[in-house]
Design a protein around this motif. Structure first.
Motif, short mmCIF file in Angstrom:
data_model
loop_
_atom_site.label_atom_id
_atom_site.label_comp_id
_atom_site.label_asym_id
_atom_site.label_seq_id
_atom_site.Cartn_x
_atom_site.Cartn_y
_atom_site.Cartn_z
N HIS A 185 0.87 -1.18 0.00
CA HIS A 185 0.00 0.00 0.00
C HIS A 185 0.91 1.23 0.00
O HIS A 185 1.98 1.23 0.63
CB HIS A 185 -0.91 0.00 1.24
N PRO A 186 0.53 2.30 -0.74
CA PRO A 186 1.40 3.48 -0.81
C PRO A 186 1.80 4.05 0.55
O PRO A 186 2.84 4.71 0.67
CB PRO A 186 0.56 4.49 -1.60
N SER A 187 1.01 3.80 1.58
CA SER A 187 1.36 4.30 2.92
C SER A 187 2.57 3.60 3.50
O SER A 187 3.21 4.11 4.43
CB SER A 187 0.16 4.13 3.86
N GLY A 188 2.87 2.40 3.00
CA GLY A 188 3.97 1.62 3.54
C GLY A 188 3.62 0.88 4.80
O GLY A 188 4.48 0.21 5.39
N ASP A 189 2.36 0.98 5.26
CA ASP A 189 1.94 0.33 6.50
C ASP A 189 1.33 -1.05 6.28
O ASP A 189 1.17 -1.81 7.24
CB ASP A 189 0.91 1.20 7.24
N SER A 209 -2.06 -3.01 -8.76
CA SER A 209 -1.17 -1.89 -8.47
C SER A 209 -2.00 -0.69 -8.02
O SER A 209 -3.00 -0.34 -8.66
CB SER A 209 -0.35 -1.54 -9.72
N TYR A 210 -1.59 -0.05 -6.91
CA TYR A 210 -2.29 1.11 -6.37
C TYR A 210 -1.92 2.38 -7.14
O TYR A 210 -0.80 2.52 -7.67
CB TYR A 210 -1.92 1.32 -4.91
N LYS A 245 -6.15 5.42 -3.47
CA LYS A 245 -7.61 5.42 -3.55
C LYS A 245 -8.15 4.59 -4.72
O LYS A 245 -9.35 4.31 -4.77
CB LYS A 245 -8.13 6.85 -3.67
N LYS A 246 -7.28 4.23 -5.63
CA LYS A 246 -7.71 3.43 -6.77
C LYS A 246 -6.75 2.27 -6.98
O LYS A 246 -5.60 2.29 -6.50
CB LYS A 246 -7.80 4.30 -8.03
N LEU A 247 -7.23 1.29 -7.73
CA LEU A 247 -6.45 0.08 -7.93
C LEU A 247 -6.63 -0.38 -9.38
O LEU A 247 -7.76 -0.50 -9.86
CB LEU A 247 -6.93 -1.02 -6.97
N ALA A 248 -5.52 -0.61 -10.07
CA ALA A 248 -5.56 -1.28 -11.37
C ALA A 248 -5.30 -2.76 -11.11
O ALA A 248 -4.34 -3.10 -10.41
CB ALA A 248 -4.52 -0.71 -12.32
#
Length: 740
Positions: free
Chosen positions: A119-123, A166-167, A172-175
């Motif tokens: 996840h882009p947050s890295g969490d 892939s985020y 907020k979106k996902l391919a």
């Protein structure tokens, strides 16, 4: 002698490049599942994780666990790597510091969890799994989940199904792909599992299809206002770019020989595998460059070592008198004593595969198939392993199966994948084509006791088999059973009196419990036919009669006369048996002489006529094959006694057997790979006559891998469903991957 079954074998091509013995290691291949962050690449090689600078160089090993690691992904800040580790019986999500350290386990589910991305947050780590696929179980139905880097219970994304994904930068979106086929071998696939790229809005809980190409659109990678992906729109799979604003699709890479595999985006670059090498695509210039990587592996898996081949036994049989058993295992041929003596490896060839071994009835020779020349040919060697092998064929040209010696040890029957049946004269090395099956396999054949006739089953256009008899001297086949029934497993008795076979001719009709239909259960019976029209049937009526003595005949003289008659009869019988009278067959009225043995209906297979009795196997569930070549349903080995006209059980709980040429000894295979040699008598059990199968061999892995590569190539060539290989130059394919 009982015939050996042929396993269906599953094989994969293996490519190997060794490191240099001195100096720097050579450039490596077979690097898989790469990911990139800044100037560092992580990848899998030899089931371990390695890192290497993005400009290339010598790789550094991150993991050493015996379990495999795969699907590594850098965290957004590059400090950690998430991966799937196969450490505890299945795949789970782990993280490890990018510089190395102790892996931390994040998921604990018995189903496999495959890392997809962060996840882009890295969490949190995104992964796919079949863990909740209860309504549609199976590997085709997976969902996407995230799990926190500190552990905790995974959370499922709202998507019903999802695989590669892939985020967007804001998360907020996902391919994503709804399903995936990256582990399947379907090149240029355009069927129902063809992949498209979809977009999912997590806030609005809405999805839309972004591509609708009839082939493959996979591995979506979100970068700014573009989504990069892999597609085979121009035959070979390359990287393409989808502009989210205009929905325009354009081709980025231009590989013409090998497909782009396992691409992964990090920052402003995509790393991917092509032809076993790693490439980096710079997204600013849209130019790719091959990255030279040297993996300083100790290559433990290719060190020569000793192995026990017993777990990979494919074939087994007996010598003519049953004093030695023969095994084909892991491409080698072994003989094992029934009681005393040593286990012998007759072949000792890691770089060649020997299979389908068979003792000659006289015990002098072992015949087998070997691909030592590059193609499978028939060889023979002395049964004690002395001397050099004698190559009997040159240019068989196909994939031969099932060697079956004639009783006089002078000829061999075999068949191939083209459904032809062949006869090989051992001394002259001449091959004769006996027949060809128009629609199915022609692998069901046997010899007469005088080696002058061959019985075999051949299919008709409806898929029913009939029995044919071939004269070796006359070079002609005659059909002896009609097309009305399915007749198979023909066997001559050792005296040349009867022909036995199995036939699906018992019409046992019953109504189905739930459907308005009928079913036919257990149609198979065992049949016998006299070869001569004046021979009494095996089931001729019997009648007890009172013996009446002539008036005035003295009992004492009668007893002496009877005893003399018995001696004369025994002497004459022994002389006749030694002469082995030539087989005679009356073809007219053959079907009228067929009788069904009183053994009931069942799943019969493996007929072996002996003197005065008929051996046969009976399964609870009808198997696909019988004999060596994989686990089979449990069977009972029985014999039908001609005189007593009843069946007795020899041994139960077996899944394969063979019999010595003299008809006195049986080798069986029980559950769990137990083997034993027993007499032909009732009342035996698994464990009787047990023999040891510690089949030690010296293995050179590099030579074995080379053989596996060529074996896989030949199998595709010989068994592909169309001869033209869909226009693929198969010789060129071999040369392309031939790196040994």
């Amino acid at each position: 002698m009982a015939k050996r079954g042929v396993p269906a074998l599953a094989l994969a091509a293996v490519l190997v490049l060794s490191g240099s013995a001195l100096g720097a290691p050579e450039e490596s291949r077979l690097m898989r599942y790469p990911d990139i962050h800044g100037d560092l690449i992580v990848f899998t090689y030899g089931s371990d994780l390695w890192t290497v600078p993005a400009s290339g160089g010598t790789a550094t090993r991150l993991t050493t666990h015996a379990g495999a690691e795969a699907f590594a992904k850098f965290s957004p800040d590059g400090s950690a790597i998430a991966f799937t580790g196969f450490y505890d019986g299945n795949g789970d999500v782990f993280t490890i510091p990018a510089g190395g350290g102790e892996p931390k386990r994040l998921t604990f589910h018995p189903q496999g969890d495959m890392v997809v991305d962060w996840h882009p947050s890295g969490d949190r780590v995104l992964f796919r799994s079949v863990r909740e696929a209860k309504t549609n179980p199976g590997p085709r139905y997976r969902r996407l989940y995230t799990v926190g880097t500190e552990g905790g219970y995974p959370e499922a994304l709202p998507l019903f199904e999802g695989e590669l994904a892939s985020y967007s930068a804001d998360g907020k979106k996902l391919a994503f792909n709804r399903w995936s086929r990256e582990f399947r071998t379907w090149k240029r696939y355009k069927g129902g599992m063809a992949q498209d790229i979809w977009l999912y809005d997590l806030d609005r809980n809405e999805s839309e299809r972004l591509t609708d190409f009839e082939g493959t659109d996979a591995f979506p990678m979100w970068h700014g206002e573009r989504i990069y992906f892999v597609s085979d729109r121009e035959h070979t799979a390359n990287i393409y770019c989808l502009e989210l604003g205009s929905r325009e699709v354009r081709k980025i890479t231009d590989h013409g020989e090998y497909d782009v595999k396992w691409p992964s985006l990090g920052g402003d670059a995509i790393v991917y595998e092509n032809g076993g090498y790693l490439y980096v695509l710079d997204l600013a210039t849209e130019k790719s460059a091959k990255i030279p990587v040297a993996v300083p592996s100790d290559l433990l898996s290719r060190r020569p070592r000793y192995e026990n081949a017993a777990p990979l036994i494919e074939y087994f049989g007996l010598s003519g008198t049953g004093k030695r058993a023969i095994f084909g295992a892991r491409g080698e041929i072994f003989t094992v004593p029934a009681e005393k003596g040593e286990v012998r490896n007759l072949t000792r060839t890691s770089g060649a595969r020997e299979r389908s071994p068979a003792y000659s009835p006289d015990g002098r020779w072992v015949a087998y198939l070997s691909d030592e020349s590059g193609e499978y040919e028939i060889y023979r060697m002395k049964s004690d392993g002395s001397g050099e092998p004698d190559r009997l064929t040159r240019g068989v040209g196909h994939w031969p199966f099932l060697l079956y010696w004639s009783p006089d040890s002078g000829k061999i029957l075999f068949h191939d994948e083209t459904s032809k049946l062949y006869l090989l004269d051992v001394e002259s090395k001449k091959i004769t084509v006996i027949d060809e099956d128009p629609i199915g396999d022609l692998g069901d054949y046997s010899w007469s006791h005088d080696s002058k006739w061959v019985a075999y089953a051949k299919n008709n256009e409806l898929g029913y088999a009939s029995i044919y008899l071939y004269s070796v001297d006359g070079g002609r086949s005659r059909k002896v059973t009609s097309d009305m029934y399915n007749d198979y497993n023909p066997e001559f008795d050792p005296e040349g009196t009867y022909l036995f076979f199995i036939s699906d001719r018992a019409i046992n009709v019953s109504f189905h419990n739930f459907e308005f239909d009928v079913k036919y259960d257990l149609p198979s019976v065992i049949c016998a036919a006299t070869l001569k029209s004046d021979t009494p049937s095996l089931l001729a009526p019997e009648s007890d009669e009172v013996e009446v003595k002539e008036e005035g005949e003295k009992e004492e003289n009668g007893e002496k006369k009877d005893e003399a008659d018995k001696k004369d009869t025994k002497k004459d019988g022994d002389e006749a048996k030694d002469e082995k009278k030539a087989l005679e067959i009356d073809f007219d009225g053959f079907e009228e002489r067929i009788v069904t043995l009183p053994v009931g209906r069942g799943n019969f297979i493996g007929l072996v006529p002996l003197e005065g009795k008929l051996l046969y196997g009976e399964f609870d569930v009808k198997p696909m094959t019988f004999g060596p070549g994989g686990d089979q349903p449990s069977a009972e080995l029985k014999f039908f006694d001609y005189k007593e006209r009843e069946s007795k059980t020899v041994i139960a709980g077996i899944n394969g057997f063979d019999i010595s040429a003299d008809g006195k000894k049986i080798i069986y295979r029980g559950g769990g790979g137990a083997y034993g040699i027993i007499d032909v008598a009732s009342g035996k059990k698994v464990g009787d006559g047990a023999i040891k199968t510690d089949l030690r061999m010296k293995l050179d892995p590099a030579e074995e891998w080379r053989q596996i590569f060529y074996e896989a190539w030949r199998m595709e060539r010989d068994f592909f469903y169309v001869e033209n290989m869909h226009g693929v130059d198969w010789e060129q394919v071999r040369k392309r991957y031939e790196v040994f």
